[in-house]
Write an enzyme that holds these catalytic residues in place. Structure first.
Site, PDB file in Angstrom:
ATOM      1  N   LYS A 201       0.862  -1.177   0.000  1.00  0.00           N
ATOM      2  CA  LYS A 201       0.000   0.000   0.000  1.00  0.00           C
ATOM      3  C   LYS A 201       0.900   1.229   0.000  1.00  0.00           C
ATOM      4  O   LYS A 201       1.711   1.425   0.910  1.00  0.00           O
ATOM      5  CB  LYS A 201      -0.907   0.003   1.229  1.00  0.00           C
ATOM      6  CG  LYS A 201      -1.774   1.252   1.284  1.00  0.00           C
ATOM      7  CD  LYS A 201      -2.815   1.176   2.379  1.00  0.00           C
ATOM      8  CE  LYS A 201      -3.615   2.457   2.425  1.00  0.00           C
ATOM      9  NZ  LYS A 201      -4.646   2.414   3.461  1.00  0.00           N
ATOM     10  N   LYS A 259      -2.071  -1.470  -3.956  1.00  0.00           N
ATOM     11  CA  LYS A 259      -2.950  -0.299  -3.907  1.00  0.00           C
ATOM     12  C   LYS A 259      -2.130   0.972  -3.976  1.00  0.00           C
ATOM     13  O   LYS A 259      -1.147   1.068  -3.240  1.00  0.00           O
ATOM     14  CB  LYS A 259      -3.727  -0.355  -2.593  1.00  0.00           C
ATOM     15  CG  LYS A 259      -4.587   0.851  -2.313  1.00  0.00           C
ATOM     16  CD  LYS A 259      -5.142   0.759  -0.918  1.00  0.00           C
ATOM     17  CE  LYS A 259      -6.008   1.971  -0.668  1.00  0.00           C
ATOM     18  NZ  LYS A 259      -6.520   2.030   0.664  1.00  0.00           N
TER      19      LYS A 259
HETATM   20  C1  PBG Z   1      -7.191   3.788   5.410  1.00  0.00           C
HETATM   21  C2  PBG Z   1      -7.590   3.534   4.003  1.00  0.00           C
HETATM   22  C3  PBG Z   1      -7.423   4.427   2.945  1.00  0.00           C
HETATM   23  C4  PBG Z   1      -8.003   3.837   1.833  1.00  0.00           C
HETATM   24  C5  PBG Z   1      -8.494   2.592   2.218  1.00  0.00           C
HETATM   25  N1  PBG Z   1      -8.221   2.405   3.573  1.00  0.00           N
HETATM   26  C6  PBG Z   1      -6.861   5.783   2.932  1.00  0.00           C
HETATM   27  C7  PBG Z   1      -5.554   6.025   3.534  1.00  0.00           C
HETATM   28  O1  PBG Z   1      -4.725   5.130   3.707  1.00  0.00           O
HETATM   29  O2  PBG Z   1      -5.311   7.186   3.884  1.00  0.00           O
HETATM   30  C8  PBG Z   1      -8.073   4.490   0.487  1.00  0.00           C
HETATM   31  C9  PBG Z   1      -9.054   3.946  -0.476  1.00  0.00           C
HETATM   32  C10 PBG Z   1      -9.346   4.831  -1.625  1.00  0.00           C
HETATM   33  O3  PBG Z   1      -8.726   5.882  -1.836  1.00  0.00           O
HETATM   34  O4  PBG Z   1     -10.271   4.472  -2.371  1.00  0.00           O
HETATM   35  N2  PBG Z   1      -6.664   2.765   6.124  1.00  0.00           N
END
Ligand code: PBG
Length: 340
Positions: A201, A259
């Site tokens: 991520k 992601k």
């Molecule tokens: C937070 C989380 C995020 C997303 C999914 N879980 C945002 C972040 O890490 O700040 C983003 C998903 C998206 O942008 O569609 N744990």
């Protein structure tokens, strides 16, 4: 050279592109509703609230969430990834709201599992929806605490599994959380609850609209980092994704995820090649927002670009795609009667 003489070409790749039937036979990658997971937002409200930066997406009350779950399931979508939008007043530095057995999230999980038992419910263990600092982990002295956060996540995972969640998806990037969550689930008898790890991520600017949806952006306060770069990955790295993959597999991840998706297709490909479990990709909020914004301006065809993005993510190696286009794409694929 005589006019009617064809060029001496033995191979003419265009022969297989001549008709729709030939293109269908030659197609290497297939996209279907069965590959798509819909992320949904739930909130303690009476009527749905549109999310301005995500056209077509809403924060849903629990009854609206259940209706949406039914619709998705009827269109062949196998699962949802559920995110709670918590009132600011209920957010605290210790994110303890995440542990309330009758909180919004547990109630929402139970309601969906009761109404549509066969629809997979994927839940998140990161603390950001509950954290007044807007971080995925606990914060102390300007640091994000790894091991203390994991202890909390173990409890959250067990709570979600108790409510019927099919898969726990840690999206926080703390070190060692997959193994710790596996151990906690097993100890409490949840040996069949799967873990979908956010393996690679990235610290991405494409999460902007999601953070609007949950009002969960890291807060700018003295002594607290206003970004997630000490835990989410550097967009410049892909060997590091394989290191995260190795650890997640050793710790027992059932599925692994990359992601965002489109800016990281090479990472999806590398993870797919190195992995013997299914690979997911998260086509995130910013990727959704930019196609909608261009389409609203009349600059791009929404359906065509969305399906092209999704088939591209599949071609890179994703078995499953978390995408806000899930419901629409399922409908488009059904209407066209075939994969993209
Ligand atoms: C937070 C989380 C995020 C997303 C999914 N879980 C945002 C972040 O890490 O700040 C983003 C998903 C998206 O942008 O569609 N744990």
């Amino acid at each position: 050279m005589s006019e009617s003489q064809p060029l001496p070409l033995i191979e003419r790749p265009r022969r297989l592109r001549r008709t729709a039937a030939l293109r269908g036979i030659a197609r290497e990658t297939h996209l279907s509703a069965a590959n798509l997971i819909a992320p949904l937002f739930v909130k303690d409200i009476d009527t749905p609230e549109p999310i301005a930066s995500m056209p077509g997406q809403q924060r849903l009350p629990i009854d609206g969430l259940v209706d949406e779950a039914r619709t998705l399931f009827s269109r062949g979508i196998p699962g949802i990834a559920l995110f709670p939008a918590i009132d600011d007043a209920k957010k605290t530095p210790d994110a303890s709201g995440a542990l309330a057995p009758d909180g919004l999230y547990p109630r929402a999980i139970r309601a969906v599992k009761e109404a549509v038992p066969a629809l997979l419910v994927i839940t998140d263990t990161a603390l950001d929806p509950y954290s007044s600092d807007g971080h995925d982990g606990l914060v102390a002295d300007g640091q994000i605490l790894n091991d203390e956060t994991i202890t909390l996540m173990q409890e959250i995972a067990v709570l979600h599994a108790d409510c019927g969640a099919d898969m726990i998806a840690p999206s926080d990037m703390m070190d060692g959380r997959v193994g710790a969550i596996r151990e906690a689930l097993d100890t409490m008898g949840h040996t069949d609850t799967a873990i979908l790890s956010y393996t690679a991520k990235y610290a991405s600017a494409y999460y902007g609209p999601f953070r609007d949806a949950l009002d969960s952006a890291p807060r700018k306060r003295t002594g607290i980092p206003a970004d997630k770069k000490t835990y989410q990955m550097d967009p410049a790295n892909s060997d590091e994704a394989l290191r995260e993959l190795r650890l997640d597999l050793e710790e027992g991840a059932d599925l692994v995820m990359v992601k965002p998706a489109l800016p990281y297709l090479d990472v999806i490909h590398r993870v797919r090649q190195a992995s013997d479990v299914p690979v997911a990709a998260y086509h995130v909020s910013g990727e959704y927002a930019m196609l909608h914004a261009a389409a609203q301006n009349g600059w791009l065809d929404l359906q065509a670009t969305a399906l092209e993005a999704l088939v591209g993510i599949r071609r890179a190696g994703a078995d499953a795609i978390l995408t806000y286009f899930a419901k629409d794409a399922a409908q488009w694929l059904r209407e066209s009667g075939a994969g993209a």
